[in-house]
Design an enzyme around this catalytic site. Sequence first.
Site, short mmCIF file in Angstrom:
data_model
loop_
_atom_site.label_atom_id
_atom_site.label_comp_id
_atom_site.label_asym_id
_atom_site.label_seq_id
_atom_site.Cartn_x
_atom_site.Cartn_y
_atom_site.Cartn_z
N SER A 1 -13.05 -132.52 71.85
CA SER A 1 -12.18 -131.92 70.85
C SER A 1 -10.71 -132.03 71.28
CB SER A 1 -12.62 -130.48 70.57
OG SER A 1 -11.90 -129.95 69.48
N HIS B 1 -13.00 -129.59 62.87
CA HIS B 1 -13.73 -130.86 62.81
C HIS B 1 -14.53 -131.05 61.52
CE1 HIS B 1 -12.50 -132.17 66.74
NE2 HIS B 1 -12.77 -130.96 67.20
#
Length: 303
Positions: A91, A198
């Site tokens: 991430s 996301h």
Amino acid sequence: MGKIAFVFPGQGTQFVGMGKDIYENNALAREEYDKIFKNLSFDLKTPMFDGPEEILKKTKYTQPAIVAMSLILDKLLKQKGINPDFVAGHSVGEYSAIGSAGFLSLDEAVKLTSFRGEVMNEIAEKVNGGMAAVIGMSSDKIQEFLKTIPGIVEAVNFNEPKQTVIAGEKEAIEKACEILKENGARRAMPLAVSGPFHSSLMKPAGEKLKEELKKYTLNNTSIKLVANTTAEFISTGNELKEEIYNQSFGPVKWVDTIEKLKENGVETIYEIGPGKVLSGLIRKIDKSLKVISVNSIAAIENL
């Protein structure tokens, strides 16, 4: 001889006092930190080193704090003569990997991260979304069940074979947790995060990042980065621009990333940054890989 990869953790690994030992005990680290702090439009040093935790937990502070600490440890590790053949990050950890590979300088990587943190925050506040961790069920099975749920809910973090994170609209997440537990998931629990990171709900953040990237020159690099969204290698600035855009609303394919590193001869992985979260995930993906955690000045000195 086996190859080396550096991997970098993401949000959730932050803690008050992170990086303070490095700052106080290493002249090079102090110099790099001061350069980073000067380059930002807000005070990052106080929440990082002294808190309070409520401030550090805000995405605007968390993300650049993690990347700053990770990249300074990365620099100290390289100073000891340990260099990676490949890099990857989970991430926001991908931004540490961007700095480590040399696509951007250390302070530019942190500056871009701080912009990402701000836009993620801004978009997350506008959408009523969240995330949940699903444990004890394969990602394929999870994705099949998600297709049956009304609203937006997507599998976004493929962390290890039996742990997948889903994200989307709050109601859809609640419904998904119910259905997944009824159908055999050991646990399905909402996470204490401020948005559906996301997921496709975050696409407006990607658009803002794409615009911001016009202010940066992304170098081509000799160290290959394994991209979160595809688990494929990236080594040019143009490929990276595409990944930065897609990653803000696309998946983190962590299982595929570790498998890609292994396929390409990696035997030793250094997890660089706060915490040891990735070391745990990597061991569940492939026990044969050697994982070394570098999360403090003591860890650097003990190598």
